[in-house]
Design a protein around this motif. Structure first.
Motif, mmCIF file in Angstrom:
data_model
loop_
_atom_site.group_PDB
_atom_site.id
_atom_site.type_symbol
_atom_site.label_atom_id
_atom_site.label_comp_id
_atom_site.label_asym_id
_atom_site.label_seq_id
_atom_site.Cartn_x
_atom_site.Cartn_y
_atom_site.Cartn_z
ATOM 1 N N THR A 214 36.059 74.111 49.615
ATOM 2 C CA THR A 214 37.111 74.801 48.867
ATOM 3 C C THR A 214 36.762 75.011 47.398
ATOM 4 O O THR A 214 37.509 75.672 46.675
ATOM 5 C CB THR A 214 38.429 74.016 48.932
ATOM 6 O OG1 THR A 214 38.198 72.693 48.420
ATOM 7 C CG2 THR A 214 38.952 73.931 50.356
ATOM 8 N N GLY A 215 35.656 74.431 46.936
ATOM 9 C CA GLY A 215 35.337 74.529 45.513
ATOM 10 C C GLY A 215 36.314 73.738 44.672
ATOM 11 O O GLY A 215 36.712 74.178 43.589
ATOM 12 N N SER A 216 36.717 72.555 45.150
ATOM 13 C CA SER A 216 37.767 71.774 44.487
ATOM 14 C C SER A 216 37.240 70.791 43.458
ATOM 15 O O SER A 216 37.930 69.841 43.096
ATOM 16 C CB SER A 216 38.593 71.020 45.531
ATOM 17 O OG SER A 216 39.318 71.916 46.338
ATOM 18 N N GLY A 217 36.039 71.006 42.971
ATOM 19 C CA GLY A 217 35.490 70.113 41.963
ATOM 20 C C GLY A 217 35.922 70.493 40.562
ATOM 21 O O GLY A 217 37.094 70.758 40.301
ATOM 22 N N THR A 218 34.968 70.588 39.667
ATOM 23 C CA THR A 218 35.258 70.863 38.264
ATOM 24 C C THR A 218 34.813 72.274 37.900
ATOM 25 O O THR A 218 33.671 72.648 38.150
ATOM 26 C CB THR A 218 34.522 69.863 37.355
ATOM 27 O OG1 THR A 218 34.835 68.535 37.774
ATOM 28 C CG2 THR A 218 34.936 70.051 35.906
ATOM 29 N N ALA A 219 35.713 73.029 37.321
ATOM 30 C CA ALA A 219 35.355 74.337 36.767
ATOM 31 C C ALA A 219 35.120 74.142 35.270
ATOM 32 O O ALA A 219 35.954 73.560 34.568
ATOM 33 C CB ALA A 219 36.467 75.346 37.002
#
Length: 414
Positions: A214-219
């Motif tokens: 989901t790309g739920s890390g750090t932007a």
């Protein structure tokens, strides 16, 4: 998933609903579903799959036809999103923050900030969030900002800001980002729209054991440029009569994703039993598909999945009624009912869904524990989605409300 899993025999159990098919999403959803396990095993981010849904207008479904959308109801949006979640819950989850921004913009489309969001949506672009710089404050609090300060750069005639967004679900795939900041020229809190460009990170550092794609890390945003024309005043404060619960959409959407996973479990269960070749020596049938206890377990999975579907529908319907009442004298009561319905659905579905996913392994026994099939992803994805908003607090709220009439909190997660 084989083509047989799209329609289970006489069960009405479908990966793609008639609504999604009528809207032109059948092929995309089927393809996403057929490659979900492969992506999970290879840890391949679903960039192409999400781009395909964007191009088909999934992120713009709620816009009117003359505004680049399909004019679907909120209930219909959740129906299509559930189909996507059944195909791959990572893909459906990645759209949540964008779809919420569209809902907020539709309510306040006269505000230039929200008009900008709708214009991006019309172009089939998606918008991510820029809130919650760190988790040092209480979960769900709104006090932190990612680009906490926008510094005016006279040379560029634009603002410049930096910051990090934790739990940046979907931001790897988004075309723009919105948030709050204090701008340096007047010291005022503003809203901004930052379109993807130099300084926006694409790192995939999410370490969750589920919803891994989901790309739920750090932007990360480093010296990003925000044109002055993309900085807007904040929304006006709500009137005293307005319903104070503004985040029920988020919870219902997550529960809707879990309902989609449960449907996929039921579909996979049919395939698992059909494909299973060996029975135990103490079984009562030559083939597992003829084994009475396994047929009964498949029936249990089907029945519980249908109940999860109906429970999710109840929460979605309550949210639709709350939306329909917006700006009327019925808004407060309808919105309160929606947040209670969302909590009730979460308590029930968060409890049942992991059990249903476990029954899938019972049904297949040792034949389905290979990592290549990735059937364990269903349980893991359910638990990670459910962890966003622990049901224990929802249970307490529902019980306290019955006893004393205590109202739900009005911040995020309710």
């Amino acid at each position: 998933m084989s083509s047989d899993a799209t329609v289970a025999h006489d069960a009405g159990l479908r990966l793609v609903s008639p609504l999604s098919a009528a809207l032109g999403f059948a092929d995309a959803i089927t393809d996403i579903g057929s490659t979900a396990a492969e992506r999970e095993v290879a840890h391949r981010l679903p960039r192409e799959e999400i781009a395909r849904l964007k191009a088909l207008g999934f992120g713009a479904l709620r816009l009117a036809a003359d505004a680049g959308g399909r004019g679907v109801s909120l209930r219909e949006l959740f129906g299509v999103a559930r189909d996507v979640a059944a195909a791959d819950s990572n893909v459906a989850h990645a759209f949540r923050n964008h779809l919420w921004q569209v809902e907020a913009a539709l309510r306040q489309r006269g505000h230039p900030f929200h008009a900008h969001v709708l214009d991006l949506t019309k172009q089939h672009k998606t918008v991510g969030l820029g809130f919650a710089q760190s988790d040092a404050v209480a979960a769900g609090a709104r006090s932190s900002k990612v680009l906490s300060r926008l510094e005016w750069d006279e040379r560029r005639h634009a603002y410049v800001g930096s910051g990090d967004k934790v739990y940046a679900t979907g931001n790897l795939y988004n075309d723009a980002f919105v948030g709050l900041a204090v701008e340096s020229r007047h010291g005022e809190t503003v809203q901004y729209v930052l379109e993807r460009g130099d300084g926006v990170s694409d790192e995939d550092d999410w370490q969750g054991f589920g919803q891994r794609l989901t790309g739920s890390g750090t932007a990360r945003f480093r010296a990003v440029t925000v044109p002055a024309a993309h900085v807007y005043p904040p929304d006006p404060p709500k009137s005293a009569e307005a319903a104070p619960w503004g985040y029920t959409f988020h919870q219902v959407y997550l529960t809707n994703c879990i309902a989609g996973i449960v449907r996929r479990v039921a579909l996979d269960a049919v395939e698992v039993l059909r494909a299973r070749r060996r029975n135990f020596y103490h079984g009562e049938a030559d083939h597992p598909a003829g084994e009475a206890v396994l047929q009964a377990l498949l029936g249990r999975i089907r029945a519980y999945a249908a109940c999860v579907d109906a429970t999710a529908d109840r929460a979605v319907d309550a949210l639709q009624r709350a939306w329909d009442s917006y700006g009327t004298s019925a808004e407060y009561e309808a919105t309160l009912t929606a947040t209670h319905s969302a909590a009730e659905a979460k308590v029930v579905i968060d409890d049942l869904a992991p059990q249903i996913a476990s029954w899938l392994i019972d049904l297949g026994s040792g034949s389905v524990v290979s990592r290549a099939g990735a059937l364990d992803r269903h349980w893991r994805n359910i638990k990670v989605i459910a962890s966003h908003n622990p049901r224990l607090y929802k249970e307490r709220l529902l019980g306290e409300n019955l006893l004393t009439g205590q109202l739900p909190p009005t911040g995020a997660f309710f």
